[in-house]
Write an enzyme that holds these catalytic residues in place. Sequence first.
Site, PDB file in Angstrom:
ATOM      1  N   THR A   1     -12.127  52.157  -0.055  1.00  0.00           N
ATOM      2  CA  THR A   1     -12.144  50.970   0.793  1.00  0.00           C
ATOM      3  C   THR A   1     -11.449  49.870   0.006  1.00  0.00           C
ATOM      4  O   THR A   1     -11.903  49.479  -1.075  1.00  0.00           O
ATOM      5  CB  THR A   1     -13.578  50.546   1.143  1.00  0.00           C
ATOM      6  OG1 THR A   1     -14.231  51.654   1.778  1.00  0.00           O
ATOM      7  CG2 THR A   1     -13.573  49.354   2.079  1.00  0.00           C
TER       8      THR A   1
ATOM      9  N   LYS B   1     -11.979  49.913   8.864  1.00  0.00           N
ATOM     10  CA  LYS B   1     -13.113  50.133   7.953  1.00  0.00           C
ATOM     11  C   LYS B   1     -13.851  48.814   7.686  1.00  0.00           C
ATOM     12  O   LYS B   1     -15.093  48.779   7.621  1.00  0.00           O
ATOM     13  CB  LYS B   1     -12.600  50.748   6.649  1.00  0.00           C
ATOM     14  CG  LYS B   1     -13.597  50.774   5.499  1.00  0.00           C
ATOM     15  CD  LYS B   1     -14.761  51.727   5.707  1.00  0.00           C
ATOM     16  CE  LYS B   1     -15.772  51.589   4.579  1.00  0.00           C
ATOM     17  NZ  LYS B   1     -16.861  52.536   4.618  1.00  0.00           N
TER      18      LYS B   1
ATOM     19  N   LYS C   1     -17.872  43.991  -2.679  1.00  0.00           N
ATOM     20  CA  LYS C   1     -16.406  44.115  -2.588  1.00  0.00           C
ATOM     21  C   LYS C   1     -15.956  44.251  -1.133  1.00  0.00           C
ATOM     22  O   LYS C   1     -15.068  43.540  -0.668  1.00  0.00           O
ATOM     23  CB  LYS C   1     -15.987  45.342  -3.415  1.00  0.00           C
ATOM     24  CG  LYS C   1     -14.532  45.730  -3.400  1.00  0.00           C
ATOM     25  CD  LYS C   1     -14.230  46.927  -2.516  1.00  0.00           C
ATOM     26  CE  LYS C   1     -14.981  48.188  -2.841  1.00  0.00           C
ATOM     27  NZ  LYS C   1     -14.721  49.308  -1.958  1.00  0.00           N
TER      28      LYS C   1
HETATM   29  N1  LIG Z   1     -20.698  55.780  -1.558  1.00  0.00           N
HETATM   30  C1  LIG Z   1     -20.550  55.590  -0.268  1.00  0.00           C
HETATM   31  O1  LIG Z   1     -21.502  55.732   0.529  1.00  0.00           O
HETATM   32  C2  LIG Z   1     -19.203  55.201   0.314  1.00  0.00           C
HETATM   33  C3  LIG Z   1     -19.015  55.394   1.680  1.00  0.00           C
HETATM   34  C4  LIG Z   1     -17.786  55.073   2.229  1.00  0.00           C
HETATM   35  C5  LIG Z   1     -16.786  54.523   1.446  1.00  0.00           C
HETATM   36  N2  LIG Z   1     -17.009  54.307   0.118  1.00  0.00           N
HETATM   37  C6  LIG Z   1     -15.891  53.730  -0.657  1.00  0.00           C
HETATM   38  O2  LIG Z   1     -15.234  54.820  -1.272  1.00  0.00           O
HETATM   39  C7  LIG Z   1     -14.780  54.461  -2.573  1.00  0.00           C
HETATM   40  C8  LIG Z   1     -15.443  55.360  -3.610  1.00  0.00           C
HETATM   41  O3  LIG Z   1     -16.848  55.226  -3.471  1.00  0.00           O
HETATM   42  P1  LIG Z   1     -17.857  55.950  -4.464  1.00  0.00           P
HETATM   43  O4  LIG Z   1     -19.214  55.678  -3.934  1.00  0.00           O
HETATM   44  O5  LIG Z   1     -17.400  57.339  -4.722  1.00  0.00           O
HETATM   45  O6  LIG Z   1     -17.615  55.048  -5.766  1.00  0.00           O
HETATM   46  P2  LIG Z   1     -17.823  55.444  -7.287  1.00  0.00           P
HETATM   47  O7  LIG Z   1     -18.985  56.368  -7.433  1.00  0.00           O
HETATM   48  O8  LIG Z   1     -17.812  54.142  -8.015  1.00  0.00           O
HETATM   49  O9  LIG Z   1     -16.523  56.286  -7.627  1.00  0.00           O
HETATM   50  C9  LIG Z   1     -15.255  55.742  -7.901  1.00  0.00           C
HETATM   51  C10 LIG Z   1     -14.659  56.579  -9.018  1.00  0.00           C
HETATM   52  O10 LIG Z   1     -13.310  56.183  -9.257  1.00  0.00           O
HETATM   53  C11 LIG Z   1     -13.102  56.166 -10.658  1.00  0.00           C
HETATM   54  N3  LIG Z   1     -11.987  55.257 -10.965  1.00  0.00           N
HETATM   55  C12 LIG Z   1     -11.904  53.936 -10.725  1.00  0.00           C
HETATM   56  N4  LIG Z   1     -10.707  53.467 -11.133  1.00  0.00           N
HETATM   57  C13 LIG Z   1     -10.038  54.518 -11.648  1.00  0.00           C
HETATM   58  C14 LIG Z   1      -8.760  54.660 -12.236  1.00  0.00           C
HETATM   59  N5  LIG Z   1      -7.916  53.619 -12.390  1.00  0.00           N
HETATM   60  N6  LIG Z   1      -8.386  55.888 -12.650  1.00  0.00           N
HETATM   61  C15 LIG Z   1      -9.220  56.936 -12.512  1.00  0.00           C
HETATM   62  N7  LIG Z   1     -10.453  56.869 -11.949  1.00  0.00           N
HETATM   63  C16 LIG Z   1     -10.848  55.659 -11.527  1.00  0.00           C
HETATM   64  C17 LIG Z   1     -14.414  55.653 -11.218  1.00  0.00           C
HETATM   65  O11 LIG Z   1     -14.507  55.951 -12.584  1.00  0.00           O
HETATM   66  P3  LIG Z   1     -15.832  55.646 -13.458  1.00  0.00           P
HETATM   67  O12 LIG Z   1     -16.753  56.796 -13.156  1.00  0.00           O
HETATM   68  O13 LIG Z   1     -15.372  55.605 -14.859  1.00  0.00           O
HETATM   69  O14 LIG Z   1     -16.373  54.315 -12.960  1.00  0.00           O
HETATM   70  C18 LIG Z   1     -15.424  56.371 -10.338  1.00  0.00           C
HETATM   71  O15 LIG Z   1     -15.772  57.650 -10.825  1.00  0.00           O
HETATM   72  C19 LIG Z   1     -15.105  52.970  -2.730  1.00  0.00           C
HETATM   73  O16 LIG Z   1     -13.995  52.226  -2.324  1.00  0.00           O
HETATM   74  C20 LIG Z   1     -16.272  52.772  -1.774  1.00  0.00           C
HETATM   75  O17 LIG Z   1     -16.344  51.426  -1.329  1.00  0.00           O
HETATM   76  C21 LIG Z   1     -18.186  54.662  -0.473  1.00  0.00           C
END
Ligand SMILES: NC(=O)c1ccc[n+]([C@@H]2O[C@H](COP(=O)([O-])OP(=O)(O)OC[C@H]3O[C@@H](n4cnc5c(N)ncnc54)[C@H](OP(=O)(O)O)[C@@H]3O)[C@@H](O)[C@H]2O)c1
Length: 283
Positions: free
Chosen positions: A93, A168, A236
């Site tokens: 997102t 979104k 965010k």
């Molecule tokens: N969780 C939900 O329910 C949900 C639902 C819909 C949409 N989303 C959206 O989907 C996205 C991911 O969500 P998530 O819950 O999976 O978040 P998350 O658990 O924070 O996962 C994001 C991952 O990306 C990695 N990352 C960030 N920057 C990077 C880079 N430059 N190079 C390599 N890896 C990088 C992070 O590394 P680190 O582990 O080192 O931090 C983390 O493992 C977000 O934008 C969120 O808003 C989430």
Amino acid sequence: MNIGFVGAGAMGSLMAANLMRAGHALSVHTRTRQKADGLLAQGARWAESPAAAAAWADCFVTMVGGPQDVEAIYFGGALDQARPGALLVDMSTSSPKLAERVHAAAKSRGLAAFDAPVTGGPQGAATASLIIMVGGDRAEFERARPVLAALGSSVLYFGGPGNGQRAKLVNQVVVMQNILSAIEGLFLARKSALDPEAVLQMLQNGLADSKSLRGAAVRALKGDFAPNFDPRHVVKDLSLAIEEADSLGLDLPGLKNARARWQELVRRFPGARAVQEVARLYA
Ligand SMILES: NC(=O)c1ccc[n+]([C@@H]2O[C@H](COP(=O)([O-])OP(=O)(O)OC[C@H]3O[C@@H](n4cnc5c(N)ncnc54)[C@H](OP(=O)(O)O)[C@@H]3O)[C@@H](O)[C@H]2O)c1
């Protein structure tokens, strides 16, 4: 297809596994390498950088935190290293305007970029039943559809670059205020010494019914705070929605209030990792 995947977090690790299950070869990179261990054990190959994953891929997928991560990845090497004709799909997102910039930079290099954020949470990611909102060139969309179909039950095309993100953000405006209203109602019931189960049934049988009322709010009432959606991502998302509304000259005070609640949660409970932990502010 060779798929380069960046971001093995709560969502990405589950989505990448579904891409392998659908028969794609996967090269994965993520900031904290051990988060990719599960994918590597399932046969994914490790990429030393996002650019290395892009250089190998027919389709490059990112599922990272937000705009700063997306900008760093695409403009920090992935766009330059991607193979001619490759598909680039950002499923994080992120900012609609950044999606437009990525799309323009991609097009000038002969690449097809899409913004394709999702809703459905870790449960939807695990069961490949996400709802996916797509922005990008219609003519190229059909090439990306089979990859997206392996991740979601519903792949919705909303128009040009940035429109997946715009859709979104609309979702987040509705969902987060919905969760907040459900939690505030149930905690008022609890404070009033009403039977929470009876109140819940009344709400679920009336106009107030919603998935938030049956999901996040019920979990909050039970004190179930298993990690699902990092509250920092909520702040965010709502900030991106406010920015988008501001740029259109639209004031959304309810949305600003909701953001203030999750900001307060992040400030007071920095270890919170579930969206419904906003209920801690009402305990
Ligand atoms: N969780 C939900 O329910 C949900 C639902 C819909 C949409 N989303 C959206 O989907 C996205 C991911 O969500 P998530 O819950 O999976 O978040 P998350 O658990 O924070 O996962 C994001 C991952 O990306 C990695 N990352 C960030 N920057 C990077 C880079 N430059 N190079 C390599 N890896 C990088 C992070 O590394 P680190 O582990 O080192 O931090 C983390 O493992 C977000 O934008 C969120 O808003 C989430």
